[in-house]
Design a protein around this motif. Structure first.
Motif, PDB file in Angstrom:
ATOM      1  N   GLY A  31       1.065  -1.034  -0.182  1.00 18.14           N
ATOM      2  CA  GLY A  31      -0.023   0.164  -0.023  1.00 18.14           C
ATOM      3  C   GLY A  31       0.960   1.517   0.056  1.00 18.14           C
ATOM      4  N   TRP A  32       2.413   1.127  -0.299  1.00 18.97           N
ATOM      5  CA  TRP A  32       2.827   2.509  -0.267  1.00 18.97           C
ATOM      6  C   TRP A  32       2.701   3.713  -1.451  1.00 18.97           C
ATOM      7  CZ3 TRP A  32       8.556   1.502   2.393  1.00 18.97           C
ATOM      8  CH2 TRP A  32       8.000   1.405   3.235  1.00 18.97           C
ATOM      9  N   ILE A  33       2.619   2.259  -2.392  1.00 18.83           N
ATOM     10  CA  ILE A  33       2.287   3.355  -3.989  1.00 18.83           C
ATOM     11  C   ILE A  33       1.043   2.583  -4.297  1.00 18.83           C
ATOM     12  CG2 ILE A  33       4.514   3.179  -4.544  1.00 18.83           C
ATOM     13  CD1 ILE A  33       4.218   1.128  -6.743  1.00 18.83           C
ATOM     14  N   ASP A  34      -0.125   3.673  -5.568  1.00 19.85           N
ATOM     15  CA  ASP A  34      -0.710   2.800  -5.635  1.00 19.85           C
ATOM     16  C   ASP A  34      -1.658   2.893  -7.177  1.00 19.85           C
ATOM     17  OD1 ASP A  34      -1.496   5.680  -5.740  1.00 19.85           O
ATOM     18  OD2 ASP A  34      -3.067   5.830  -3.559  1.00 19.85           O
ATOM     19  N   ASP A  35      -2.472   3.092  -7.824  1.00 22.67           N
ATOM     20  CA  ASP A  35      -2.445   3.558  -9.301  1.00 22.67           C
ATOM     21  C   ASP A  35      -2.337   4.658  -9.372  1.00 22.67           C
ATOM     22  OD1 ASP A  35      -3.510   0.944  -9.499  1.00 22.67           O
ATOM     23  OD2 ASP A  35      -5.367   0.950  -9.577  1.00 22.67           O
ATOM     24  N   ARG A  36      -2.758   5.907  -8.515  1.00 22.02           N
ATOM     25  CA  ARG A  36      -3.038   7.350  -8.981  1.00 22.02           C
ATOM     26  C   ARG A  36      -1.334   7.104  -9.045  1.00 22.02           C
ATOM     27  NH1 ARG A  36      -5.523  12.085  -5.639  1.00 22.02           N
ATOM     28  NH2 ARG A  36      -5.079  13.983  -6.644  1.00 22.02           N
ATOM     29  N   PHE A  37      -0.072   7.209  -7.782  1.00 21.72           N
ATOM     30  CA  PHE A  37       1.143   6.901  -8.119  1.00 21.72           C
ATOM     31  C   PHE A  37       1.604   7.204  -9.532  1.00 21.72           C
ATOM     32  CE2 PHE A  37       5.417   5.191  -7.620  1.00 21.72           C
ATOM     33  CZ  PHE A  37       5.974   6.709  -6.758  1.00 21.72           C
ATOM     34  N   ILE A  38       1.269   5.471  -9.233  1.00 24.88           N
ATOM     35  CA  ILE A  38       1.654   4.932 -10.970  1.00 24.88           C
ATOM     36  C   ILE A  38       2.110   5.600 -11.912  1.00 24.88           C
ATOM     37  CG2 ILE A  38       1.421   2.650 -12.152  1.00 24.88           C
ATOM     38  CD1 ILE A  38       0.595   0.782  -9.794  1.00 24.88           C
ATOM     39  N   ASP A  39       0.277   6.315 -12.178  1.00 23.67           N
ATOM     40  CA  ASP A  39      -0.095   7.052 -13.700  1.00 23.67           C
ATOM     41  C   ASP A  39       1.266   8.581 -13.590  1.00 23.67           C
ATOM     42  OD1 ASP A  39      -1.835   5.165 -14.349  1.00 23.67           O
ATOM     43  OD2 ASP A  39      -3.322   6.071 -12.893  1.00 23.67           O
ATOM     44  N   THR A  40       0.734   8.741 -12.437  1.00 21.55           N
ATOM     45  CA  THR A  40       1.634  10.118 -12.551  1.00 21.55           C
ATOM     46  C   THR A  40       3.215   9.492 -12.903  1.00 21.55           C
ATOM     47  OG1 THR A  40       0.608  10.428 -10.801  1.00 21.55           O
ATOM     48  CG2 THR A  40       2.392  12.254 -10.734  1.00 21.55           C
ATOM     49  N   ALA A  41       3.643   9.064 -11.757  1.00 13.54           N
ATOM     50  CA  ALA A  41       4.854   8.739 -12.341  1.00 13.54           C
ATOM     51  C   ALA A  41       5.670   8.001 -13.558  1.00 13.54           C
ATOM     52  CB  ALA A  41       5.243   7.465 -11.297  1.00 13.54           C
ATOM     53  N   SER A  42       4.458   6.993 -14.089  1.00 19.94           N
ATOM     54  CA  SER A  42       4.517   6.628 -15.702  1.00 19.94           C
ATOM     55  C   SER A  42       4.554   7.705 -16.706  1.00 19.94           C
ATOM     56  CB  SER A  42       3.596   5.618 -16.026  1.00 19.94           C
ATOM     57  OG  SER A  42       3.638   4.600 -15.343  1.00 19.94           O
ATOM     58  N   THR A  43       3.695   9.152 -16.122  1.00 19.25           N
ATOM     59  CA  THR A  43       3.454   9.766 -17.203  1.00 19.25           C
ATOM     60  C   THR A  43       4.928  10.748 -17.154  1.00 19.25           C
ATOM     61  OG1 THR A  43       1.466   9.937 -16.749  1.00 19.25           O
ATOM     62  CG2 THR A  43       2.186  12.394 -18.321  1.00 19.25           C
ATOM     63  N   LEU A  44       5.493  10.646 -15.521  1.00 20.37           N
ATOM     64  CA  LEU A  44       6.585  11.633 -15.216  1.00 20.37           C
ATOM     65  C   LEU A  44       7.605  11.508 -16.321  1.00 20.37           C
ATOM     66  CD1 LEU A  44       8.744  13.196 -14.499  1.00 20.37           C
ATOM     67  CD2 LEU A  44       8.776  12.098 -12.123  1.00 20.37           C
ATOM     68  N   VAL A  45       8.088   9.685 -16.203  1.00 17.26           N
ATOM     69  CA  VAL A  45       9.345   9.320 -17.125  1.00 17.26           C
ATOM     70  C   VAL A  45       8.978   9.060 -18.554  1.00 17.26           C
ATOM     71  CG1 VAL A  45      10.090   6.701 -17.517  1.00 17.26           C
ATOM     72  CG2 VAL A  45       9.672   7.823 -15.039  1.00 17.26           C
ATOM     73  N   PHE A  46       7.995   9.044 -18.846  1.00 16.34           N
ATOM     74  CA  PHE A  46       7.507   8.815 -20.485  1.00 16.34           C
ATOM     75  C   PHE A  46       7.865  10.418 -20.785  1.00 16.34           C
ATOM     76  CE2 PHE A  46       4.187   9.143 -23.877  1.00 16.34           C
ATOM     77  CZ  PHE A  46       4.831   8.189 -25.191  1.00 16.34           C
ATOM     78  N   LYS A  47       6.898  11.531 -20.554  1.00 18.81           N
ATOM     79  CA  LYS A  47       6.972  12.794 -20.629  1.00 18.81           C
ATOM     80  C   LYS A  47       8.007  13.094 -21.186  1.00 18.81           C
ATOM     81  CE  LYS A  47       2.130  13.562 -22.375  1.00 18.81           C
ATOM     82  NZ  LYS A  47       1.256  13.998 -21.476  1.00 18.81           N
ATOM     83  N   GLY A  48       8.853  13.197 -19.290  1.00 18.64           N
ATOM     84  CA  GLY A  48       9.988  13.646 -18.861  1.00 18.64           C
ATOM     85  C   GLY A  48      11.870  13.206 -18.871  1.00 18.64           C
TER      86      GLY A  48
END
Length: 315
Positions: A31-48
């Motif tokens: 429960g340390w990461i959730d779907d919202r974190f994963i979506d945000t982090a994935s966007t940061l990685v992909f776009k930035g």
């Protein structure tokens, strides 16, 4: 040759990568990461951060060694061959409605994250720069062939090639690669503070991306996976890498180039394959099962492959 030393050397390449994937599984379960974190982090990685990583790696590289037209040509031919042979096998062995998902899962690898991470772990700056350039080609090949096969077996779907072309042209990784090559070729000066800041940002990429992959995996998919999911996974993780790497060796590739080709051929199925199937109304569960099976199997199959090729002295 001390095979135990070779084995330890192999683990030093693969374990840092796959430990991050399994860490992602554990963090999601705790429960340390959730779907919202994963979506945000994935966007940061992909776009930035990932385009920044690719840009910096290419700019700092010696293009005479990192830009490898022969390797890129072989990767293209091998990808088309695997795509075509898997399609023929699917026509013979797989129900028509499942063929598009099956073929995509069997040939489309996660080169942009797992492949690049393994290349960096094994070959350092060369792996990042040469792998980053190769990723640009991978994006073009995989997106085009995936849309072709999925559209072919989804009668109610039509390929929007204009949208696909726009998506490829505006892909941040493609842009990062296209911009970096001429900058590196002419030796354009970049302020040291800017490069240092970019390197700080780029270092987020691989651990964060790998943790996100782990966080999206469903262990329950392994229980649901049957027949054709395991068949596609076997092609993706064993048959295609072994056949393509053998063909590359017979064509004269060796050392770092052969190792890089193997790592890119051996990557698990890309999570993007599930997203594309879901968007086009195909069997998303089958796509998810293939992604889960190949990703969880990759730690064993890639470690075995790197160990074998190293022990044979060809990489």
């Amino acid at each position: 040759m001390d095979l135990f030393a070779v084995f330890l050397q192999t683990l030093n390449v693969t374990l840092p990568v796959f430990s991050m994937v399994f860490l992602g599984i554990g963090l999601k379960k705790a429960g340390w990461i959730d779907d919202r974190f994963i979506d945000t982090a994935s966007t940061l990685v992909f776009k930035g951060s990932m385009p920044t990583l690719v840009f910096i790696s290419i700019v700092k590289a010696d293009l005479s060694q990192a830009l490898l037209p022969g390797l890129m040509a072989f990767f293209t031919v091998a990808t088309f061959a695997c795509f075509g042979l898997t399609w023929l096998w699917a026509i013979w062995r797989v129900e028509r409605i499942e063929r598009g998902v099956y073929v995509q899962g069997a040939f489309r690898g996660n080169c942009g994250i797992v492949g690049l991470a393994l290349a960096a772990s094994m070959y350092g700056d060369f792996g990042l720069s040469a792998g980053g350039i190769l990723v640009g080609l991978v994006i073009l090949l995989y997106n085009t062939l995936s849309v072709l096969i999925l559209t072919w077996y989804q009668p109610d779907q039509q390929a929007d090639w204009r949208s696909i072309s726009r998506g490829i042209a505006t892909n941040p990784l493609i842009i990062g690669t296209v911009v970096a090559i001429p900058v590196a070729a002419i030796g354009a000066p970049i302020p040291e503070w800017l490069m240092t800041s970019g390197e700080y940002f780029a270092r987020l990429t691989l651990p964060l991306a790998l943790i996100c992959i782990g966080g999206t995996l469903s262990l329950g998919a392994l229980y649901e996976a049957r027949g054709i999911a395991f068949s596609a996974s076997l092609i993706k993780m064993v048959i295609f890498p072994a056949g393509a790497t053998l063909a590359a060796w017979l064509c004269g590739f060796a050392g770092r180039e052969l190792g890089l080709l193997y790592l890119f051929f051996a990557t698990p199925s890309a999570a993007a394959s599930f997203i594309m199937v879901q968007a086009m109304g195909g069997n998303a569960r089958l796509a998810a099962n293939i992604v889960a099976v190949t990703t969880l199997a990759a730690s064993a199959t890639i470690t075995a492959g790197v160990f074998t090729l190293t022990a044979l002295g060809v990489i």
